[in-house]
Design a protein around this motif. Sequence first.
Motif, short mmCIF file in Angstrom:
data_model
loop_
_atom_site.label_atom_id
_atom_site.label_comp_id
_atom_site.label_asym_id
_atom_site.label_seq_id
_atom_site.Cartn_x
_atom_site.Cartn_y
_atom_site.Cartn_z
N ARG A 1 6.35 -4.67 9.28
CA ARG A 1 6.51 -5.84 8.42
C ARG A 1 5.43 -6.32 7.61
NH1 ARG A 1 10.76 -9.61 8.80
NH2 ARG A 1 11.55 -8.38 10.63
N ASP A 2 4.02 -6.14 8.13
CA ASP A 2 2.69 -6.43 7.46
C ASP A 2 2.40 -5.59 6.20
OD1 ASP A 2 2.02 -4.06 8.79
OD2 ASP A 2 0.54 -5.12 9.98
N GLN A 3 3.35 -4.59 5.92
CA GLN A 3 3.12 -3.60 4.93
C GLN A 3 4.00 -4.05 3.75
OE1 GLN A 3 4.38 0.04 7.06
NE2 GLN A 3 2.33 0.96 6.28
N LEU A 4 4.77 -5.10 3.91
CA LEU A 4 5.62 -5.61 2.84
C LEU A 4 5.00 -6.91 2.33
CD1 LEU A 4 9.29 -4.76 4.61
CD2 LEU A 4 7.90 -3.45 2.54
N ILE A 5 5.27 -7.07 0.97
CA ILE A 5 4.82 -8.06 0.44
C ILE A 5 6.19 -8.70 -0.65
CG2 ILE A 5 2.26 -7.95 0.67
CD1 ILE A 5 2.24 -7.01 -2.39
N MET A 6 6.15 -9.82 -0.99
CA MET A 6 7.30 -10.18 -1.95
C MET A 6 6.89 -10.33 -3.35
SD MET A 6 9.48 -10.32 0.48
CE MET A 6 11.04 -11.16 -0.67
N HIS A 7 7.66 -9.84 -4.26
CA HIS A 7 7.66 -9.99 -5.60
C HIS A 7 8.51 -10.92 -6.16
CE1 HIS A 7 4.64 -6.57 -7.12
NE2 HIS A 7 4.25 -7.53 -5.93
N SER A 8 8.49 -11.50 -7.24
CA SER A 8 9.40 -12.39 -8.00
C SER A 8 9.95 -11.78 -9.15
CB SER A 8 8.74 -13.74 -8.45
OG SER A 8 8.62 -14.51 -6.91
N ALA B 1 17.64 2.07 -1.09
CA ALA B 1 18.20 2.59 0.12
C ALA B 1 18.10 4.27 0.32
CB ALA B 1 19.87 2.33 0.13
N HIS B 2 17.99 4.84 -0.94
CA HIS B 2 17.86 6.41 -0.66
C HIS B 2 16.67 6.87 -0.26
CE1 HIS B 2 16.96 6.02 -4.83
NE2 HIS B 2 16.15 7.19 -4.60
N GLN B 3 15.50 5.95 -0.40
CA GLN B 3 14.17 6.09 -0.05
C GLN B 3 14.02 6.04 1.34
OE1 GLN B 3 12.33 3.25 -2.49
NE2 GLN B 3 12.41 4.80 -4.27
N PHE B 4 14.80 5.90 2.32
CA PHE B 4 14.59 5.66 3.71
C PHE B 4 15.73 6.28 4.64
CE2 PHE B 4 12.58 2.19 1.44
CZ PHE B 4 11.27 2.21 1.99
N ALA C 1 0.91 -1.24 0.00
CA ALA C 1 0.16 0.09 -0.07
C ALA C 1 0.99 1.36 0.04
CB ALA C 1 -0.98 -0.01 1.12
N PRO C 2 0.45 2.35 -0.47
CA PRO C 2 1.26 3.86 -0.60
C PRO C 2 1.54 3.98 1.03
CG PRO C 2 -0.90 4.00 -1.75
CD PRO C 2 -1.12 2.62 -0.92
N LEU C 3 3.03 4.58 0.99
CA LEU C 3 3.56 4.94 2.20
C LEU C 3 3.76 6.44 2.28
CD1 LEU C 3 4.61 3.47 4.90
CD2 LEU C 3 6.91 3.61 3.69
N ARG D 1 10.08 10.12 1.30
CA ARG D 1 9.49 10.48 0.16
C ARG D 1 8.10 9.43 0.13
NH1 ARG D 1 13.40 9.62 -4.71
NH2 ARG D 1 14.83 10.35 -2.98
N ALA D 2 7.22 9.93 -0.57
CA ALA D 2 6.09 9.27 -0.82
C ALA D 2 6.37 7.88 -1.76
CB ALA D 2 4.99 10.29 -1.56
#
Length: 229
Positions: free
Chosen positions: A122-129, A163-166, A112-114, A153-154
Motif C-alpha cells: 500500500r505504501d508504494q501507491l500514490i494518487m494522481h488526478s 488489470a493484465h499487469q498483475f 517507484a519502479p516495480l 512485468r516491470a
Amino acid sequence: MRLTRLALLPLLSLAGLLAIPAASADDTELLQVVHGFLHEEASALGDELVIELHPPSARLPACESPQPFLTRPGEAPLGRVSVGVRCGSDGRQVRYLQAEVGVMGEYPVLGAPLSPGETVRRDQLIMHSGNLAELPNRTLLDVDEIVGQMATRALAPGQPLQAHQFRSLPLVERNQRVVVEARGTAFRVLREGQALEPGGLGDRIRVRFDSREVVTAEVAGEGVLVVDF
C-alpha cells in the motif's frame, strides 16, 4: 460541490451558420434532456463531470417527449457514449446522439519502479488526478484491487495500472497436497488431493484424489479449495 459543463458551442455555431432558429431551439431542448440523463447516469463515477454533446447531424422535426437511453445498458457512461432518444408518446421514433463524458477523479499509480514478481504494498501507491475517461481500458481505480497483487512485468512509476499487469499471489502450488471441501445444502465433506496446477484466490484449478478421480475446484485459501453442489 459537483461541477458540470454542458458544451453547446458546436450547436450554436451550426445554427447561426444555417440560420434555423426553430431547429436550434428544438435541438437545445433535446440536448438539455440528454445532458440531464447522462449527468444522472454518470454522477456516481466522480465529483466533477464534463459532458460534451454533439447535436444531430441532420435537420429533423422536433423530438416530442424525449426519452433517452444508453445503447449499451449496464456499461458505465464514460468516454465516447452513444445515447438513443425515443420521441413521441409511443416512442416509435428513435434518434441517436454522440457524447463525450469525462469524470475528473483520482486513480492510483506507483511511486517507484516495480520489478516482475514483486508484490505491491500500500505504501508504494500514490494518487494522481485526471480525466478517468482518458485512461486505458481496464485501468484499476481501487487501491484495494492492487495491494497484494504480483506484477507480471516491470512497471514504471506514475503510469495508470491495468488489470493484465498483475496476477494474484499463488495460494496453491503445482503438486501441492491440498484439502478440497465439497459443500451442499445439507452436507460438507473434506477430501485430500493433489493440485495439478497453481492457482490464486478465486482461480479454478484441477485436483486429483488418491482414487485418480480429477475434479475442478475453486481456490478459497492457502492450500484450501471448494466445490459446490
